[in-house]
Write an enzyme that holds these catalytic residues in place. Structure first.
Site, PDB file in Angstrom:
ATOM      1  CG  ASP A 161       0.149   7.125  -1.203  1.00  0.00           C
ATOM      2  OD1 ASP A 161      -1.023   7.490  -1.357  1.00  0.00           O
ATOM      3  OD2 ASP A 161       1.071   7.901  -0.860  1.00  0.00           O
ATOM      4  CD  GLU A 185      -3.290   4.186  -1.708  1.00  0.00           C
ATOM      5  OE1 GLU A 185      -3.328   5.405  -1.946  1.00  0.00           O
ATOM      6  OE2 GLU A 185      -3.033   3.723  -0.565  1.00  0.00           O
ATOM      7  CD  GLU A 189      -1.978   1.596   2.845  1.00  0.00           C
ATOM      8  OE1 GLU A 189      -2.183   2.791   3.128  1.00  0.00           O
ATOM      9  OE2 GLU A 189      -1.966   0.683   3.690  1.00  0.00           O
TER      10      GLU A 189
END
Length: 248
Positions: free
Chosen positions: A57, A129, A53
């Site tokens: 991002d 993500e 994640e």
């Protein structure tokens, strides 16, 4: 989908929806593994998707920035930042995750499962993500950029209309994304003298009233109602689609 249904056959439906077939299937499973699932395992070497994640991002920010630079050469930094903020947030990421039925594939712990984790905006956004990061690690940035472009294409169009003040077009795009339906406008009242009437308009989605707006003309009232509808949709909880059954 239950926790056991994460073999290659079941995951093929997710790959088909994403438009990408993983070379390394372990990356896909890693992206779908929530920390609550790992916490219930005795395997200390198992990993959740939080590191993916974190990477996703950054990949997503760079991908969206690249697309906006290419697609809107006349936009200044402020306008592009506003559009990026419209696109990259938990709400929009969760909506895109729902379109992929991503919640159905997540590996969750029993507690997170029972508390509705498959429908939580934050869980879905984080998983998307992580999924983008998995594509990046599996095939590189250019392939991840293609996936981002496909996923966010309709939202980019809606966001462009939104920041340019065209609330009706933005609502049209957003309703197509979220409900696969177009909004309808209904005049529900008009009052005042003929030379200075005020019109009241209601917006309906699939026959259900969503918002109202008023104005000195029907078009002005429709724009006002569309702006109110966009605010209402931004505050509403995403709707989880029906889970896929094995073999669907």
């Amino acid at each position: 989908m239950n926790q056991a249904n994460d073999n290659e056959t079941e995951l093929e439906a997710l790959e088909l929806a994403l438009g990408y077939r993983f070379q390394d299937k372990s990356l896909l499973r890693h992206a779908l593994t929530h920390s609550s699932f790992i916490n219930e395992l005795s395997d200390e070497t198992a990993q959740d998707n939080e590191r993916l994640e974190f990477l996703g991002d950054s990949v997503l920010d760079l991908g969206i920035a690249t697309i906006l630079m290419q697609q809107f050469p006349a936009y200044r930094e402020g306008k592009m930042s506003k559009l990026r903020s419209y696109l990259v947030n938990d709400r929009s990421l969760a909506e895109l995750a729902l379109q992929l039925n991503l919640g159905c594939y997540l590996r969750l712990g029993r507690g997170e499962e029972s508390s509705g984790g498959r429908e939580k905006c934050s869980v879905l956004a984080n998983a998307l993500e992580a999924l983008i990061a998995a594509v990046y690690l599996d095939a590189g940035f250019e392939r991840a950029l293609e996936i981002i472009g496909v996923l966010f294409g309709p939202l980019i169009e809606a966001g462009e209309n939104f920041i340019n003040g065209d609330s009706k077009s933005a609502l049209q795009e957003l309703c197509h994304i979220r409900f696969n339906a177009a909004p309808s406008y209904a005049l529900i009242d008009e009052y005042g003298p003929d030379h200075a009437k005020t019109y009241l308009v209601s917006i309906l989605i699939n026959g259900n009233p969503l918002a109202q707006g008023s104005g000195r003309s029907k078009k002005e009232a429709e724009r006002s109602a569309a702006a109110a509808a966009l605010e209402a949709l931004a505050a509403a909880k995403p709707t989880q689609p029906e889970p896929l059954e094995p073999g669907d």
